[in-house]
Scaffold this motif. Sequence first.
Motif, PDB file in Angstrom:
ATOM      1  N   LEU A  12     -56.242 -15.177  57.672  1.00  0.00           N
ATOM      2  CA  LEU A  12     -57.598 -15.120  57.519  1.00  0.00           C
ATOM      3  C   LEU A  12     -58.152 -14.003  57.098  1.00  0.00           C
ATOM      4  O   LEU A  12     -57.710 -12.832  57.424  1.00  0.00           O
ATOM      5  CB  LEU A  12     -58.224 -15.058  59.055  1.00  0.00           C
ATOM      6  N   SER A  13     -59.193 -13.815  56.086  1.00  0.00           N
ATOM      7  CA  SER A  13     -59.833 -12.883  55.609  1.00  0.00           C
ATOM      8  C   SER A  13     -60.784 -12.486  56.382  1.00  0.00           C
ATOM      9  O   SER A  13     -61.334 -13.104  57.445  1.00  0.00           O
ATOM     10  CB  SER A  13     -60.323 -13.027  54.111  1.00  0.00           C
ATOM     11  N   VAL A  14     -61.463 -11.056  56.455  1.00  0.00           N
ATOM     12  CA  VAL A  14     -62.546 -10.808  57.227  1.00  0.00           C
ATOM     13  C   VAL A  14     -63.907 -11.750  57.101  1.00  0.00           C
ATOM     14  O   VAL A  14     -64.295 -12.399  57.993  1.00  0.00           O
ATOM     15  CB  VAL A  14     -63.076  -9.251  57.051  1.00  0.00           C
ATOM     16  N   ALA A  15     -64.116 -12.000  55.855  1.00  0.00           N
ATOM     17  CA  ALA A  15     -65.147 -12.916  55.481  1.00  0.00           C
ATOM     18  C   ALA A  15     -64.788 -14.518  56.204  1.00  0.00           C
ATOM     19  O   ALA A  15     -65.741 -14.940  56.938  1.00  0.00           O
ATOM     20  CB  ALA A  15     -65.408 -13.212  54.061  1.00  0.00           C
ATOM     21  N   ASP A  16     -63.600 -14.844  56.238  1.00  0.00           N
ATOM     22  CA  ASP A  16     -63.418 -16.244  56.694  1.00  0.00           C
ATOM     23  C   ASP A  16     -63.449 -16.447  58.137  1.00  0.00           C
ATOM     24  O   ASP A  16     -63.931 -17.107  58.777  1.00  0.00           O
ATOM     25  CB  ASP A  16     -61.800 -16.614  56.281  1.00  0.00           C
ATOM     26  N   ALA A  17     -62.974 -15.185  58.776  1.00  0.00           N
ATOM     27  CA  ALA A  17     -63.001 -15.110  60.298  1.00  0.00           C
ATOM     28  C   ALA A  17     -64.426 -15.058  60.826  1.00  0.00           C
ATOM     29  O   ALA A  17     -64.732 -15.696  61.822  1.00  0.00           O
ATOM     30  CB  ALA A  17     -62.157 -13.645  60.767  1.00  0.00           C
ATOM     31  N   GLU A  18     -65.240 -14.164  60.331  1.00  0.00           N
ATOM     32  CA  GLU A  18     -66.519 -14.081  60.460  1.00  0.00           C
ATOM     33  C   GLU A  18     -67.372 -15.482  60.061  1.00  0.00           C
ATOM     34  O   GLU A  18     -68.183 -15.898  61.035  1.00  0.00           O
ATOM     35  CB  GLU A  18     -67.250 -13.194  59.347  1.00  0.00           C
ATOM     36  N   GLN A  19     -66.951 -16.135  59.175  1.00  0.00           N
ATOM     37  CA  GLN A  19     -67.474 -17.495  58.865  1.00  0.00           C
ATOM     38  C   GLN A  19     -67.279 -18.495  60.002  1.00  0.00           C
ATOM     39  O   GLN A  19     -68.005 -19.177  60.506  1.00  0.00           O
ATOM     40  CB  GLN A  19     -67.118 -18.115  57.529  1.00  0.00           C
ATOM     41  N   ILE A  20     -65.994 -18.417  60.462  1.00  0.00           N
ATOM     42  CA  ILE A  20     -65.366 -19.332  61.510  1.00  0.00           C
ATOM     43  C   ILE A  20     -66.244 -19.012  62.808  1.00  0.00           C
ATOM     44  O   ILE A  20     -66.615 -19.764  63.712  1.00  0.00           O
ATOM     45  CB  ILE A  20     -63.927 -19.414  61.677  1.00  0.00           C
ATOM     46  N   VAL A  21     -66.115 -17.653  63.010  1.00  0.00           N
ATOM     47  CA  VAL A  21     -67.066 -17.280  64.564  1.00  0.00           C
ATOM     48  C   VAL A  21     -68.531 -17.575  64.442  1.00  0.00           C
ATOM     49  O   VAL A  21     -68.872 -18.158  65.412  1.00  0.00           O
ATOM     50  CB  VAL A  21     -66.667 -15.673  64.588  1.00  0.00           C
ATOM     51  N   GLN A  22     -69.159 -17.544  63.301  1.00  0.00           N
ATOM     52  CA  GLN A  22     -70.599 -18.051  63.289  1.00  0.00           C
ATOM     53  C   GLN A  22     -70.644 -19.319  63.505  1.00  0.00           C
ATOM     54  O   GLN A  22     -71.819 -19.824  63.965  1.00  0.00           O
ATOM     55  CB  GLN A  22     -71.020 -17.604  61.882  1.00  0.00           C
ATOM     56  N   LEU A  23     -69.570 -19.957  62.866  1.00  0.00           N
ATOM     57  CA  LEU A  23     -70.001 -21.512  63.114  1.00  0.00           C
ATOM     58  C   LEU A  23     -70.011 -21.922  64.782  1.00  0.00           C
ATOM     59  O   LEU A  23     -70.483 -22.924  64.942  1.00  0.00           O
ATOM     60  CB  LEU A  23     -68.798 -22.457  62.598  1.00  0.00           C
ATOM     61  N   TYR A  24     -69.257 -21.085  65.377  1.00  0.00           N
ATOM     62  CA  TYR A  24     -69.358 -21.564  66.885  1.00  0.00           C
ATOM     63  C   TYR A  24     -70.026 -20.468  67.847  1.00  0.00           C
ATOM     64  O   TYR A  24     -69.932 -20.303  68.817  1.00  0.00           O
ATOM     65  CB  TYR A  24     -67.850 -21.428  67.424  1.00  0.00           C
ATOM     66  N   ALA A  25     -71.049 -19.721  67.200  1.00  0.00           N
ATOM     67  CA  ALA A  25     -71.689 -18.685  67.778  1.00  0.00           C
ATOM     68  C   ALA A  25     -72.804 -19.222  68.954  1.00  0.00           C
ATOM     69  O   ALA A  25     -72.887 -18.835  69.760  1.00  0.00           O
ATOM     70  CB  ALA A  25     -72.504 -18.032  66.770  1.00  0.00           C
ATOM     71  N   GLU A 166     -61.237 -21.053  51.612  1.00  0.00           N
ATOM     72  CA  GLU A 166     -61.253 -19.630  51.469  1.00  0.00           C
ATOM     73  C   GLU A 166     -62.337 -19.133  50.740  1.00  0.00           C
ATOM     74  O   GLU A 166     -62.477 -19.678  49.722  1.00  0.00           O
ATOM     75  CB  GLU A 166     -59.878 -19.140  51.291  1.00  0.00           C
ATOM     76  N   GLN A 167     -62.929 -17.916  51.219  1.00  0.00           N
ATOM     77  CA  GLN A 167     -64.108 -17.282  50.477  1.00  0.00           C
ATOM     78  C   GLN A 167     -63.369 -16.560  49.563  1.00  0.00           C
ATOM     79  O   GLN A 167     -63.976 -16.455  48.341  1.00  0.00           O
ATOM     80  CB  GLN A 167     -65.001 -16.477  51.750  1.00  0.00           C
ATOM     81  N   HIS A 168     -62.580 -15.440  49.865  1.00  0.00           N
ATOM     82  CA  HIS A 168     -62.125 -14.594  48.961  1.00  0.00           C
ATOM     83  C   HIS A 168     -61.097 -13.873  49.650  1.00  0.00           C
ATOM     84  O   HIS A 168     -60.946 -13.796  50.819  1.00  0.00           O
ATOM     85  CB  HIS A 168     -63.074 -13.613  48.336  1.00  0.00           C
ATOM     86  N   ARG A 169     -60.154 -13.061  48.824  1.00  0.00           N
ATOM     87  CA  ARG A 169     -59.196 -12.447  49.206  1.00  0.00           C
ATOM     88  C   ARG A 169     -59.812 -11.007  49.697  1.00  0.00           C
ATOM     89  O   ARG A 169     -60.724 -10.449  48.956  1.00  0.00           O
ATOM     90  CB  ARG A 169     -58.120 -12.019  48.109  1.00  0.00           C
ATOM     91  N   ASP A 170     -59.298 -10.445  50.938  1.00  0.00           N
ATOM     92  CA  ASP A 170     -59.945  -8.970  51.145  1.00  0.00           C
ATOM     93  C   ASP A 170     -59.389  -8.118  50.209  1.00  0.00           C
ATOM     94  O   ASP A 170     -58.263  -7.959  49.740  1.00  0.00           O
ATOM     95  CB  ASP A 170     -59.406  -8.725  52.484  1.00  0.00           C
ATOM     96  N   SER A 171     -59.881  -6.819  50.183  1.00  0.00           N
ATOM     97  CA  SER A 171     -59.566  -5.600  49.571  1.00  0.00           C
ATOM     98  C   SER A 171     -58.358  -5.211  50.582  1.00  0.00           C
ATOM     99  O   SER A 171     -58.191  -5.505  51.644  1.00  0.00           O
ATOM    100  CB  SER A 171     -60.328  -4.504  49.209  1.00  0.00           C
TER     101      SER A 171
END
Length: 177
Positions: A12-25, A166-171
Amino acid sequence: MYDVVILVEEELSVADAEQIVQLYADAPDRVQFHVVIPCEDAKTQVEASLADLAGSDLFGITTQRFAVRADDEVRVAAEEAQRAVDAQATEALNRSVGRLRSFDREAEGLITRKHPIDELADYIGRVNGQEVVVLTRPHVIAELLHIDWSAQARRHLGVPVLHLLEQHRDSIADRTT
């Protein structure tokens, strides 16, 4: 507790983890995430590759006479390859779980060499999973033919399945979180 099993192709990238967490906020119950990361069965691949090199007939000469490597060498190479693959997958799992936890969420997971949908079915039963999120890169042909992981999961699991891309790869800097 609402248990969500997440099948990911890569960590999971940071952006993907954030997206998943937001879905279940706004979930009415506390959510626990269970990450599943498939990894290759390196042992099988090494053995198959070496068998392909030797074949049952190498230019008309039997494999017994001109074997590429001794059985012990093949076994040792396969075990070393599997340890390396498992270590990489475990690191990716730990980073993925860590990213979900960084958003103050409960998370755990596992790596598997089993077929991803078979592992999902088993894991859902073990954790009483109520929902599945499949996170992959776009696979246009597989999706068109309905043979991608999310389509297979919908046919076999009996729980809601959400497919995210997936949104994007992390730096490199993001990977340390």
